[in-house]
Design a protein around this motif. Structure first.
Motif, PDB file in Angstrom:
ATOM      1  N   PRO A 264       0.827  -1.211   0.000  1.00 20.15           N
ATOM      2  CA  PRO A 264       0.000   0.000   0.000  1.00 20.15           C
ATOM      3  C   PRO A 264       0.859   1.258   0.000  1.00 20.15           C
ATOM      4  CG  PRO A 264       0.112  -0.895   2.202  1.00 20.15           C
ATOM      5  CD  PRO A 264       0.850  -1.868   1.322  1.00 20.15           C
ATOM      6  N   LEU A 265       0.278   2.368  -0.420  1.00 18.28           N
ATOM      7  CA  LEU A 265       1.021   3.626  -0.424  1.00 18.28           C
ATOM      8  C   LEU A 265       1.303   4.104   0.999  1.00 18.28           C
ATOM      9  CD1 LEU A 265       0.410   3.573  -3.434  1.00 18.28           C
ATOM     10  CD2 LEU A 265      -0.164   5.998  -3.313  1.00 18.28           C
ATOM     11  N   ILE A 266       0.413   3.786   1.933  1.00 21.55           N
ATOM     12  CA  ILE A 266       0.597   4.153   3.337  1.00 21.55           C
ATOM     13  C   ILE A 266       0.454   2.884   4.169  1.00 21.55           C
ATOM     14  CG2 ILE A 266      -0.245   5.515   5.290  1.00 21.55           C
ATOM     15  CD1 ILE A 266      -1.496   7.449   3.256  1.00 21.55           C
ATOM     16  N   GLU A 267       1.430   2.627   5.037  1.00 28.25           N
ATOM     17  CA  GLU A 267       1.386   1.421   5.873  1.00 28.25           C
ATOM     18  C   GLU A 267       1.660   1.796   7.322  1.00 28.25           C
ATOM     19  OE1 GLU A 267       3.602  -2.946   6.124  1.00 28.25           O
ATOM     20  OE2 GLU A 267       3.565  -1.838   4.233  1.00 28.25           O
ATOM     21  N   ARG A 268       0.838   1.252   8.211  1.00 31.53           N
ATOM     22  CA  ARG A 268       0.992   1.499   9.643  1.00 31.53           C
ATOM     23  C   ARG A 268       1.514   0.243  10.330  1.00 31.53           C
ATOM     24  NH1 ARG A 268      -1.848   6.158  11.394  1.00 31.53           N
ATOM     25  NH2 ARG A 268      -3.001   7.118   9.679  1.00 31.53           N
ATOM     26  N   ASP A 269       2.138   0.450  11.502  1.00 34.54           N
ATOM     27  CA  ASP A 269       2.636  -0.691  12.257  1.00 34.54           C
ATOM     28  C   ASP A 269       1.550  -1.223  13.187  1.00 34.54           C
ATOM     29  OD1 ASP A 269       2.525   1.001  14.450  1.00 34.54           O
ATOM     30  OD2 ASP A 269       4.692   1.185  14.680  1.00 34.54           O
ATOM     31  N   HIS A 270       1.927  -2.152  14.075  1.00 36.37           N
ATOM     32  CA  HIS A 270       0.949  -2.844  14.913  1.00 36.37           C
ATOM     33  C   HIS A 270       0.282  -1.933  15.938  1.00 36.37           C
ATOM     34  CE1 HIS A 270       4.687  -2.843  17.185  1.00 36.37           C
ATOM     35  NE2 HIS A 270       4.012  -3.114  18.272  1.00 36.37           N
ATOM     36  N   VAL A 271       0.857  -0.756  16.186  1.00 37.38           N
ATOM     37  CA  VAL A 271       0.230   0.177  17.130  1.00 37.38           C
ATOM     38  C   VAL A 271      -0.380   1.382  16.417  1.00 37.38           C
ATOM     39  CG1 VAL A 271       1.658  -0.527  19.078  1.00 37.38           C
ATOM     40  CG2 VAL A 271       2.437   1.329  17.593  1.00 37.38           C
ATOM     41  N   GLY A 272      -0.440   1.336  15.085  1.00 37.28           N
ATOM     42  CA  GLY A 272      -1.129   2.379  14.340  1.00 37.28           C
ATOM     43  C   GLY A 272      -0.281   3.551  13.896  1.00 37.28           C
ATOM     44  N   ILE A 273       1.040   3.478  14.098  1.00 42.30           N
ATOM     45  CA  ILE A 273       1.917   4.572  13.668  1.00 42.30           C
ATOM     46  C   ILE A 273       2.288   4.385  12.201  1.00 42.30           C
ATOM     47  CG2 ILE A 273       4.179   5.654  14.003  1.00 42.30           C
ATOM     48  CD1 ILE A 273       4.012   4.872  16.929  1.00 42.30           C
ATOM     49  N   VAL A 274       2.262   5.453  11.420  1.00 43.57           N
ATOM     50  CA  VAL A 274       2.670   5.382  10.020  1.00 43.57           C
ATOM     51  C   VAL A 274       4.151   5.031   9.970  1.00 43.57           C
ATOM     52  CG1 VAL A 274       2.978   6.658   7.875  1.00 43.57           C
ATOM     53  CG2 VAL A 274       0.922   7.023   9.260  1.00 43.57           C
ATOM     54  N   ARG A 275       4.477   3.899   9.354  1.00 48.21           N
ATOM     55  CA  ARG A 275       5.854   3.420   9.315  1.00 48.21           C
ATOM     56  C   ARG A 275       6.435   3.365   7.908  1.00 48.21           C
ATOM     57  NH1 ARG A 275       8.238   4.232  14.101  1.00 48.21           N
ATOM     58  NH2 ARG A 275       7.201   3.126  15.793  1.00 48.21           N
ATOM     59  N   GLN A 276       5.569   3.349   6.880  1.00 44.49           N
ATOM     60  CA  GLN A 276       6.125   3.280   5.534  1.00 44.49           C
ATOM     61  C   GLN A 276       5.226   4.011   4.553  1.00 44.49           C
ATOM     62  OE1 GLN A 276       7.256  -0.591   4.163  1.00 44.49           O
ATOM     63  NE2 GLN A 276       8.226   0.191   2.311  1.00 44.49           N
ATOM     64  N   ILE A 277       5.873   4.787   3.698  1.00 44.96           N
ATOM     65  CA  ILE A 277       5.228   5.465   2.584  1.00 44.96           C
ATOM     66  C   ILE A 277       5.853   4.924   1.305  1.00 44.96           C
ATOM     67  CG2 ILE A 277       4.839   7.676   1.433  1.00 44.96           C
ATOM     68  CD1 ILE A 277       3.337   7.528   3.994  1.00 44.96           C
ATOM     69  N   ARG A 278       5.012   4.556   0.365  1.00 45.76           N
ATOM     70  CA  ARG A 278       5.491   4.142  -0.958  1.00 45.76           C
ATOM     71  C   ARG A 278       4.929   5.139  -1.966  1.00 45.76           C
ATOM     72  NH1 ARG A 278       3.909  -0.598   1.714  1.00 45.76           N
ATOM     73  NH2 ARG A 278       5.495  -2.238   1.876  1.00 45.76           N
TER      74      ARG A 278
END
Length: 378
Positions: A264-278
């Motif tokens: 996905p263009l925006i990915e969050r980690d297990h606690v809901g923090i944005v961790r990756q942008i593509r």
């Protein structure tokens, strides 16, 4: 305030209370964390047993002693072992962990102090720790007065982790080239983007090292992907939902490699923090979904791009010989302004390392208080 521990009669686990919080800990969870003779290897801290060997009906049969440091537990298997209270409170999130990485802090163009340090200062543990704290909070840091010998980036990056070699080699050269295979090798402006979303896994940390710069323009641009992702969620949550849900195909096709990866263009980690942008607008191919979903996708992607190029979110700074930029390629979008390649030579070298290098270095600094280059273990 001290912790209160009792045996839970329903589960045979440990009911632990501390500072107004309470949790029942499973007997097997406890058994995998208690310590004693022949439980953990003293050097590697690896378990000396297979967890599948533990009995399914394991329960805590007795609490022998509770101190400020540990709880001694006897299991129905006959073993009496010690549970570190501090480690348990930290793992439950009830107490601060000294080795915890600093939490990310989103930023925009109002950022008034760039996280910057002099290369020569990094032999001082406190300076290195401070630099890494800035990196984890902001997603980037800048080092000045580094060596400018060709390929010296190998040594510089290895201070933080192991080089991630790609089809471009251990290092890649960013300079004007005839018949360029990438727009980076021209003098045109580069829009904000993340690198290599077509790789599996995507390279974690990117370095850009300036060896020569004899041209005007060519400012480096940075944008916090966390900030624009959260801004999109505030403005258009339906668009943000689609960008977080839809898996996009990214593809690179070159003379030495054909690479594809999905995400996905925006990915969050297990606690809901944005961790990756593509965000790499020349390489992405969304699947043929229904009209409404794709309309939201295209609107959200466009808005992310507009924000990444706006004065509200983008910072700019010059590359001078000896400037080294270290950035989280999962979080930061980078680009550059145009420059006049006829004015002279502009030569940057780049490379990648994985996220775990700086994270390990930070934890070693916390534990041992010394700074050293990452080394290999026999």
């Amino acid at each position: 305030m001290s912790a209160l521990a009792t045996i839970d009669p329903d589960t045979g686990g440990l009911a632990l209370s501390f500072s107004g919080q309470r949790q029942v800990l499973h007997p097997l969870w406890l058994r995998e964390r208690v310590n004693g003779e022949n439980v953990f290897d003293p050097i590697s801290h690896q378990r000396l047993y297979e967890h599948s060997e533990l009995p399914d009906d394991l329960v805590v049969s007795q609490i022998n002693d509770t101190t400020a440091d540990a709880i001694k537990l006897t299991f129905n298997s006959g073993e009496t072992l010690s549970l570190s209270l501090q480690d348990t409170l930290q793992e439950l999130g009830w107490a601060p962990h000294a080795e915890a990485l600093p939490s990310p802090q989103s930023w925009d163009a109002s950022l008034n102090r760039l996280p910057e340090a002099d290369w020569a200062d990094l032999d001082q543990p406190a300076k290195m720790k401070s630099l890494l704290e800035d990196y984890f909070r902001h997603g980037f840091c800048i080092l000045q007065n580094t060596p400018t010998d060709r390929d010296s980036l190998k040594f510089l990056a290895r201070r933080f982790g192991y080089l991630r070699e790609t089809n471009f080699g251990e290092l890649f050269n960013v300079e004007m080239k005839p018949n360029p295979s990438d727009l980076a090798y021209t003098d045109v402006a580069l829009a904000s983007h993340t690198d290599n979303p077509y790789r599996a896994p995507v390279p974690g940390i990117q370095y850009l090292h300036c060896l020569r710069n004899e041209v005007s323009g060519g400012l480096s641009t940075l944008v916090d992907g966390m900030a624009i992702a959260e801004a999109l969620r505030r403005e258009a949550p339906d668009q943000a939902d689609v960008l977080e849900r839809v898996s996009v195909r990214f593809r690179y096709e070159g003379p030495s490699a054909i690479l594809e990866h999905f995400g996905p263009l925006i990915e969050r980690d297990h606690v809901g923090i944005v961790r990756q942008i593509r965000l790499s607008s020349r390489l992405d191919y969304v699947p043929a979904l229904d009209h409404d979903t794709l309309s939201l996708f295209y609107a959200g992607r466009k808005r992310l791009h507009v924000m990444s190029e706006s004065d509200e979110f983008q910072i700019r700074f010059p590359f001078r010989p000896g400037t080294l930029l270290m950035m989280d390629n999962y979080r930061l979008l980078h680009g550059r302004t145009a420059f006049n390649g006829r004015q002279g030579h502009r030569h940057l070298q780049g490379c990648y390392i994985d996220h775990d290098g700086p994270a390990s270095l930070y934890r070693m600094l916390v534990r041992d208080g010394v700074t050293t280059s990452v080394r290999r273990e026999d």
